[in-house]
Design a protein around this motif. Sequence first.
Motif, PDB file in Angstrom:
ATOM      1  N   ARG A 123       0.833  -1.214   0.000  1.00 30.05           N
ATOM      2  CA  ARG A 123       0.000   0.000   0.000  1.00 30.05           C
ATOM      3  C   ARG A 123       0.866   1.261   0.000  1.00 30.05           C
ATOM      4  O   ARG A 123       0.505   2.269  -0.638  1.00 30.05           O
ATOM      5  CB  ARG A 123      -0.909   0.002   1.235  1.00 30.05           C
ATOM      6  N   LEU A 124       2.013   1.214   0.682  1.00 30.23           N
ATOM      7  CA  LEU A 124       2.927   2.362   0.669  1.00 30.23           C
ATOM      8  C   LEU A 124       3.401   2.645  -0.752  1.00 30.23           C
ATOM      9  O   LEU A 124       3.376   3.794  -1.214  1.00 30.23           O
ATOM     10  CB  LEU A 124       4.128   2.071   1.582  1.00 30.23           C
ATOM     11  N   MET A 125       3.811   1.600  -1.464  1.00 26.58           N
ATOM     12  CA  MET A 125       4.320   1.793  -2.822  1.00 26.58           C
ATOM     13  C   MET A 125       3.211   2.157  -3.793  1.00 26.58           C
ATOM     14  O   MET A 125       3.465   2.735  -4.857  1.00 26.58           O
ATOM     15  CB  MET A 125       5.051   0.531  -3.288  1.00 26.58           C
ATOM     16  N   GLN A 126       1.946   1.842  -3.435  1.00 28.13           N
ATOM     17  CA  GLN A 126       0.796   2.263  -4.243  1.00 28.13           C
ATOM     18  C   GLN A 126       0.311   3.665  -3.846  1.00 28.13           C
ATOM     19  O   GLN A 126      -0.708   4.130  -4.351  1.00 28.13           O
ATOM     20  CB  GLN A 126      -0.344   1.254  -4.063  1.00 28.13           C
ATOM     21  N   ARG A 127       1.036   4.277  -2.910  1.00 27.21           N
ATOM     22  CA  ARG A 127       0.734   5.623  -2.399  1.00 27.21           C
ATOM     23  C   ARG A 127      -0.599   5.688  -1.662  1.00 27.21           C
ATOM     24  O   ARG A 127      -1.209   6.748  -1.569  1.00 27.21           O
ATOM     25  CB  ARG A 127       0.778   6.660  -3.535  1.00 27.21           C
ATOM     26  N   LYS A 128      -1.015   4.572  -1.136  1.00 26.41           N
ATOM     27  CA  LYS A 128      -2.207   4.542  -0.281  1.00 26.41           C
ATOM     28  C   LYS A 128      -1.713   4.628   1.160  1.00 26.41           C
ATOM     29  O   LYS A 128      -1.712   3.662   1.920  1.00 26.41           O
ATOM     30  CB  LYS A 128      -3.005   3.270  -0.524  1.00 26.41           C
ATOM     31  N   TYR A 129      -1.286   5.849   1.525  1.00 22.79           N
ATOM     32  CA  TYR A 129      -0.507   6.024   2.741  1.00 22.79           C
ATOM     33  C   TYR A 129      -1.308   5.758   4.013  1.00 22.79           C
ATOM     34  O   TYR A 129      -0.781   5.202   4.981  1.00 22.79           O
ATOM     35  CB  TYR A 129       0.088   7.428   2.788  1.00 22.79           C
ATOM     36  N   THR A 130      -2.558   6.123   4.027  1.00 23.04           N
ATOM     37  CA  THR A 130      -3.367   5.910   5.239  1.00 23.04           C
ATOM     38  C   THR A 130      -3.536   4.423   5.509  1.00 23.04           C
ATOM     39  O   THR A 130      -3.410   3.950   6.645  1.00 23.04           O
ATOM     40  CB  THR A 130      -4.744   6.576   5.095  1.00 23.04           C
ATOM     41  N   GLU A 131      -3.840   3.665   4.443  1.00 27.36           N
ATOM     42  CA  GLU A 131      -3.946   2.214   4.595  1.00 27.36           C
ATOM     43  C   GLU A 131      -2.612   1.618   5.023  1.00 27.36           C
ATOM     44  O   GLU A 131      -2.542   0.754   5.905  1.00 27.36           O
ATOM     45  CB  GLU A 131      -4.378   1.572   3.283  1.00 27.36           C
ATOM     46  N   ALA A 132      -1.543   2.078   4.392  1.00 27.54           N
ATOM     47  CA  ALA A 132      -0.207   1.562   4.716  1.00 27.54           C
ATOM     48  C   ALA A 132       0.107   1.788   6.189  1.00 27.54           C
ATOM     49  O   ALA A 132       0.604   0.887   6.882  1.00 27.54           O
ATOM     50  CB  ALA A 132       0.847   2.250   3.844  1.00 27.54           C
ATOM     51  N   GLU A 133      -0.202   2.993   6.684  1.00 27.83           N
ATOM     52  CA  GLU A 133       0.057   3.309   8.093  1.00 27.83           C
ATOM     53  C   GLU A 133      -0.703   2.347   9.009  1.00 27.83           C
ATOM     54  O   GLU A 133      -0.156   1.830   9.997  1.00 27.83           O
ATOM     55  CB  GLU A 133      -0.349   4.758   8.379  1.00 27.83           C
ATOM     56  N   LYS A 134      -1.955   2.102   8.681  1.00 33.41           N
ATOM     57  CA  LYS A 134      -2.792   1.222   9.517  1.00 33.41           C
ATOM     58  C   LYS A 134      -2.220  -0.196   9.567  1.00 33.41           C
ATOM     59  O   LYS A 134      -2.084  -0.781  10.643  1.00 33.41           O
ATOM     60  CB  LYS A 134      -4.211   1.199   8.951  1.00 33.41           C
ATOM     61  N   TYR A 135      -1.857  -0.743   8.406  1.00 33.49           N
ATOM     62  CA  TYR A 135      -1.384  -2.122   8.367  1.00 33.49           C
ATOM     63  C   TYR A 135      -0.002  -2.271   9.006  1.00 33.49           C
ATOM     64  O   TYR A 135       0.279  -3.260   9.704  1.00 33.49           O
ATOM     65  CB  TYR A 135      -1.350  -2.631   6.919  1.00 33.49           C
ATOM     66  N   LEU A 136       0.870  -1.303   8.781  1.00 34.89           N
ATOM     67  CA  LEU A 136       2.206  -1.384   9.368  1.00 34.89           C
ATOM     68  C   LEU A 136       2.153  -1.246  10.883  1.00 34.89           C
ATOM     69  O   LEU A 136       2.910  -1.905  11.603  1.00 34.89           O
ATOM     70  CB  LEU A 136       3.110  -0.300   8.765  1.00 34.89           C
ATOM     71  N   GLN A 137       1.234  -0.403  11.358  1.00 39.14           N
ATOM     72  CA  GLN A 137       1.077  -0.275  12.810  1.00 39.14           C
ATOM     73  C   GLN A 137       0.567  -1.586  13.412  1.00 39.14           C
ATOM     74  O   GLN A 137       0.977  -1.998  14.502  1.00 39.14           O
ATOM     75  CB  GLN A 137       0.110   0.876  13.145  1.00 39.14           C
TER      76      GLN A 137
ATOM     77  N   LYS B   7       3.995  13.601   8.742  1.00 35.94           N
ATOM     78  CA  LYS B   7       4.066  13.527  10.211  1.00 35.94           C
ATOM     79  C   LYS B   7       5.535  13.450  10.612  1.00 35.94           C
ATOM     80  O   LYS B   7       6.068  12.401  10.955  1.00 35.94           O
ATOM     81  CB  LYS B   7       3.299  12.301  10.710  1.00 35.94           C
ATOM     82  N   MET B   8       6.206  14.592  10.589  1.00 37.11           N
ATOM     83  CA  MET B   8       7.650  14.620  10.704  1.00 37.11           C
ATOM     84  C   MET B   8       8.152  14.238  12.091  1.00 37.11           C
ATOM     85  O   MET B   8       9.222  13.642  12.223  1.00 37.11           O
ATOM     86  CB  MET B   8       8.188  15.996  10.297  1.00 37.11           C
ATOM     87  N   ASP B   9       7.391  14.581  13.128  1.00 34.89           N
ATOM     88  CA  ASP B   9       7.829  14.207  14.484  1.00 34.89           C
ATOM     89  C   ASP B   9       7.866  12.688  14.632  1.00 34.89           C
ATOM     90  O   ASP B   9       8.839  12.115  15.133  1.00 34.89           O
ATOM     91  CB  ASP B   9       6.898  14.812  15.543  1.00 34.89           C
ATOM     92  N   GLU B  10       6.784  12.027  14.196  1.00 35.62           N
ATOM     93  CA  GLU B  10       6.750  10.574  14.253  1.00 35.62           C
ATOM     94  C   GLU B  10       7.802   9.955  13.331  1.00 35.62           C
ATOM     95  O   GLU B  10       8.441   8.959  13.666  1.00 35.62           O
ATOM     96  CB  GLU B  10       5.368  10.039  13.870  1.00 35.62           C
ATOM     97  N   THR B  11       7.997  10.597  12.156  1.00 34.38           N
ATOM     98  CA  THR B  11       8.969  10.088  11.186  1.00 34.38           C
ATOM     99  C   THR B  11      10.352   9.977  11.798  1.00 34.38           C
ATOM    100  O   THR B  11      11.039   8.950  11.656  1.00 34.38           O
ATOM    101  CB  THR B  11       9.038  11.013   9.959  1.00 34.38           C
ATOM    102  N   LYS B  12      10.759  11.001  12.516  1.00 34.96           N
ATOM    103  CA  LYS B  12      12.102  11.017  13.103  1.00 34.96           C
ATOM    104  C   LYS B  12      12.274   9.866  14.093  1.00 34.96           C
ATOM    105  O   LYS B  12      13.300   9.164  14.085  1.00 34.96           O
ATOM    106  CB  LYS B  12      12.341  12.347  13.806  1.00 34.96           C
ATOM    107  N   LEU B  13      11.278   9.659  14.926  1.00 35.28           N
ATOM    108  CA  LEU B  13      11.366   8.587  15.925  1.00 35.28           C
ATOM    109  C   LEU B  13      11.464   7.211  15.267  1.00 35.28           C
ATOM    110  O   LEU B  13      12.277   6.366  15.665  1.00 35.28           O
ATOM    111  CB  LEU B  13      10.145   8.636  16.856  1.00 35.28           C
ATOM    112  N   TRP B  14      10.618   6.976  14.248  1.00 38.13           N
ATOM    113  CA  TRP B  14      10.624   5.666  13.588  1.00 38.13           C
ATOM    114  C   TRP B  14      11.913   5.442  12.804  1.00 38.13           C
ATOM    115  O   TRP B  14      12.445   4.335  12.756  1.00 38.13           O
ATOM    116  CB  TRP B  14       9.408   5.531  12.668  1.00 38.13           C
ATOM    117  N   TRP B  15      12.435   6.519  12.165  1.00 41.36           N
ATOM    118  CA  TRP B  15      13.698   6.376  11.440  1.00 41.36           C
ATOM    119  C   TRP B  15      14.839   6.029  12.394  1.00 41.36           C
ATOM    120  O   TRP B  15      15.714   5.217  12.076  1.00 41.36           O
ATOM    121  CB  TRP B  15      14.049   7.648  10.669  1.00 41.36           C
ATOM    122  N   GLU B  16      14.859   6.662  13.575  1.00 37.25           N
ATOM    123  CA  GLU B  16      15.900   6.360  14.558  1.00 37.25           C
ATOM    124  C   GLU B  16      15.843   4.893  14.960  1.00 37.25           C
ATOM    125  O   GLU B  16      16.872   4.215  15.044  1.00 37.25           O
ATOM    126  CB  GLU B  16      15.746   7.255  15.793  1.00 37.25           C
TER     127      GLU B  16
END
Length: 548
Positions: A469-483, A508-517
């Motif tokens: 879903r991430l690669m299909q740019r369905k970001y909301t769905e991707a977020e739900k499934y990955l979580q 969501k840059m604040d969350e992005t930084k934490l997950w990247w770390e």
Amino acid sequence: MKILKWIDDPKIVELLRRESIILQTLDHPGIPKSNREDYFTFTLKDNILVMHCLVMQKFEGEDLRQWIKTYRRISQDLALDWLSQLINILDFIHRNEYFHRDIKPDNIIHQPDGKIALIDFGGAREISRTFLAKLSTNGGTSTGTSMGYEITAVRSAYYSPLEQIHGQAVPQSDFYALGRTFVYLITGIPLSNIKSDEKTGKLLWRDKAGHIDKPLADLIDDLMAPFPGQRPQNTQIILQRIQKLPLQSKIQRITRSKTFVISALITSISLLVFIFFRSILPAIANSFVSQGEKLEIANDFQSSKNLFNLATSIHTPSKFTVSKFYLEQASRNISNLQLAKKYYQLAIKYNERDLGAYNSLAIVCRQLREVNCAIDAYQQILKLKPDWEVYYRLGSFYDDEGKEELAQQQYQIAIKLNNNAVVAINNLSRLKNLKEDYNQAAQLALEGLSKTKDPKIQATLYKNLGWARLMQRKYTEAEKYLQKAIDLDNERIDAICLLSQTQEALGKMDETKLWWEACMIAKSNIPEVYIWRQQLVDRLINNSKRTN
């Protein structure tokens, strides 16, 4: 009902709570049942004394220490029956990522119908990466305290192995306690009355159990080997050896009898040749397989790297001998594997239909990175038994070697033979993502999710679905499934890396930084994780250059 007496000791209270959780988790006829509401507390003496209680299923019968006092030592046949039952119970426990840590005759119940049950899970532990991290930093004290970690040591005199006494129990510690339990059962003599070899520490028990055949005695001694790496490494290896014991014992009894010797002398050469090729060769093949298995067991209980790490963690003057053993053992691994390979090849030479020997050969060849050898072994298995699991294992091998097209072919055959082969569906979904076939990857992941309730497998399937879903740019769905994947298995580093990319795409840059770390610092051997990390580093370097 178990009522806790040592209510002022938080460690003992924690053990009782853990026992309650484990009994709720494990559903097996040989393990006591207990429900969530069966753990409770009540207060006595004007709120001064709080009692902790745990209600669990009671097994009718008597424990094996009482049984031996009544009926005395057990026979060879009964030993095989009880050992098989207990290993099957342990297999269930270990596959659910726990180990018991307190196996002894007192904790084994013989029921009126002959069934065996294992009780007292107060010392049981979960096998997790967190526990192994604690173990690797354990200083060996009574509570296993070191670097902020704490492991409560559980020990029973004469039954606990050295590593468990030092607070470093591993799943193979259960095998040591089980072996010593069977020495007591087949001799009927308390272990305190059996001498040990002064040099090796091994129990000198065989002369007190003349009714036990050598193959079973060898297995019991292997279970009690001084160090974890010398013992069978998992319950499946033990079960395989138990299945071979009746035939091995029969051969041993026949070859030792006077009748056999006299008959052999007077039988014609042609009959001897016939007997040799029809009866003796499979036994020789089994012997070579056994030798190969022992060499694999003599390797590491995880890997050479872990052996070196364990040696380093216990390298103190008081434990120099133990540390030296692990270092020497690690250096022997490659030569042991080469020799094990030769034994498996000899076993196949004497019995060309030995599926176990072919499978063991394939595993050893994979460890030695001998690609053609492993492929040949798998193909021979398929000629003898074209089973979906073999196609799956061959696909997994091609997958590890980066031969993605060949891996896909094998996974597809496995799924065709068994449409409930979720592990093959999952691996094929991952490969479809790597091939940028995101629609097919998502479809396979959804199919797999409909066929399994295993949290670990669900986690990886949700990861594959979120990736697609991430690669299909369905970001909301991707977020739900990955979580969901991370909630089911918070050690799925690939899901964490993908979620960081998804959060970035959603702004969501604040969350992005934490997950990247988390993605960058966590340990992982997944190839795509390395690619995603490198992509981030390259991106950061390019941004830095543009800024400058």
